[in-house]
Design a protein around this motif. Sequence first.
Motif, PDB file in Angstrom:
ATOM      1  N   UNK A 121      62.397  67.120  67.468  1.00 47.40           N
ATOM      2  CA  UNK A 121      61.970  68.492  67.196  1.00 47.40           C
ATOM      3  C   UNK A 121      60.579  68.488  66.583  1.00 47.40           C
ATOM      4  N   UNK A 122      59.939  69.640  66.652  1.00 52.26           N
ATOM      5  CA  UNK A 122      58.533  69.742  66.274  1.00 52.26           C
ATOM      6  C   UNK A 122      58.343  70.853  65.239  1.00 52.26           C
ATOM      7  N   UNK A 138      61.248  76.666  62.035  1.00 55.10           N
ATOM      8  CA  UNK A 138      62.323  77.321  61.264  1.00 55.10           C
ATOM      9  C   UNK A 138      63.603  76.473  61.267  1.00 55.10           C
ATOM     10  N   UNK A 139      63.978  75.989  62.421  1.00 54.95           N
ATOM     11  CA  UNK A 139      65.230  75.234  62.537  1.00 54.95           C
ATOM     12  C   UNK A 139      65.197  73.962  61.695  1.00 54.95           C
ATOM     13  N   UNK A 140      64.079  73.251  61.730  1.00 56.12           N
ATOM     14  CA  UNK A 140      63.973  72.005  60.971  1.00 56.12           C
ATOM     15  C   UNK A 140      64.048  72.279  59.471  1.00 56.12           C
ATOM     16  N   UNK A 164      67.358  71.795  54.390  1.00 57.62           N
ATOM     17  CA  UNK A 164      67.704  72.327  53.077  1.00 57.62           C
ATOM     18  C   UNK A 164      66.853  73.445  52.531  1.00 57.62           C
ATOM     19  N   UNK A 165      65.879  73.953  53.293  1.00 60.95           N
ATOM     20  CA  UNK A 165      65.061  75.067  52.824  1.00 60.95           C
ATOM     21  C   UNK A 165      65.823  76.375  53.085  1.00 60.95           C
ATOM     22  N   UNK A 180      53.702  76.944  60.352  1.00 59.38           N
ATOM     23  CA  UNK A 180      53.627  77.901  61.461  1.00 59.38           C
ATOM     24  C   UNK A 180      54.797  77.671  62.408  1.00 59.38           C
ATOM     25  N   UNK A 181      55.326  78.766  62.916  1.00 59.93           N
ATOM     26  CA  UNK A 181      56.429  78.683  63.870  1.00 59.93           C
ATOM     27  C   UNK A 181      55.966  79.291  65.184  1.00 59.93           C
TER      28      UNK A 181
END
Length: 386
Positions: free
Chosen positions: A60-61, A360-362, A367-368, A383-384
Amino acid sequence: MPGPLAGHRIIEIAGIGPGPFAAMLLADLGAEVIRVERAGAVRGPAPEEPHGDILLRGRRNIAIDLKNPDGVETLLGLVEGADALIEGFRPGVMERLGIGPDVCLARNPKLVFGRMTGWGQTGPYSQAAGHDINYISLAGALAHFGRKGEGPTPPLNMVGDFGGGGMFLALGVVAALLEAGKSGEGQVVDTAMVDGSAVLMSMFWAFKEMGAFDENARGTNLLDTGAHFYDVYRCSDGEYISIGSIEPQFYAELLRLTGLSDDEQFAKQMDQGEWGPLKERLTEVFAGKTREEWCSIMEHTDVCFAPVLTMSEAAAHPHNVERETFIDVGGVTQPAPAPRFSRTATSVESAPAWPGEHTRDVLAAWGFDEARIDELIESGAVRHAD
């Protein structure tokens, strides 16, 4: 089951070449690898089609502004939950960003901090720019690729960037993870392409010591196209085949299948003075048939033979098809993960991602909370691509 590195979390600071290659290998082996891109790399919503760079597969990025204090703090928050971090900047850059090994290890004492450079973290060349061709030159490797009477031939960028660089970084990270599992302590892994390329030359240093390799006579030795029984030959259709008939029994098979068994001159296999004339003879013989004809004669024998294939031809070859050496991911043909494991089979979990596609997913998975993620996006710290 997932690959053997399943359960390990690794942060990849975006770079090019050997760093992404090491990250791809680790992801192929089952590690959860997230690639941290520059915030400026996000150009808007992520396109529907996968990114075209195969080296980015399987992870993931997330996009972070590492010049923003909140961005730095975000990365350090990820470090707290990571097993390893890999980066490929020049020495000192990570330190200037405030995310060097001392800072990261203070936040996570078990962290493995993998560093990828061309020249290494120290030494007179350490701050200079360079590329694969330069690293393998200084390592004493490039001088020995090429034919007699010709200059050195760069072997693509496989020896420095990937063999001597990314592969050694992946190995170093895995070794340090194994050690950290016992000691509870992390460490820095200083991977230099010049070092790794030098190690890849170990057998030739041994040959030189034993008097079996003349370092001052490129293209005249056993494995550097000097020998008539270890080379590539052009066929009548312009295609090439490869011959590696070193051992006596394999050489005998070569002579049998080329009709040269009764030629007394070919009996002098290891007489280097004969290699030139014998190569000329074999060149004439192999030029008399097409590659396909030679395949029908020599495939599946002990000649040590294979057709010289392009990438596309390799993907379609029956041997590679049966072993699934190449796979399709997102409509793109590419090499499958290697090596293979009997119990913890590897796979490519996803096609290459676009910058910021999973920010967002990462952050949520690591834990955020949602409110904090919104704050970071609002401030520009991350940035997303939405």
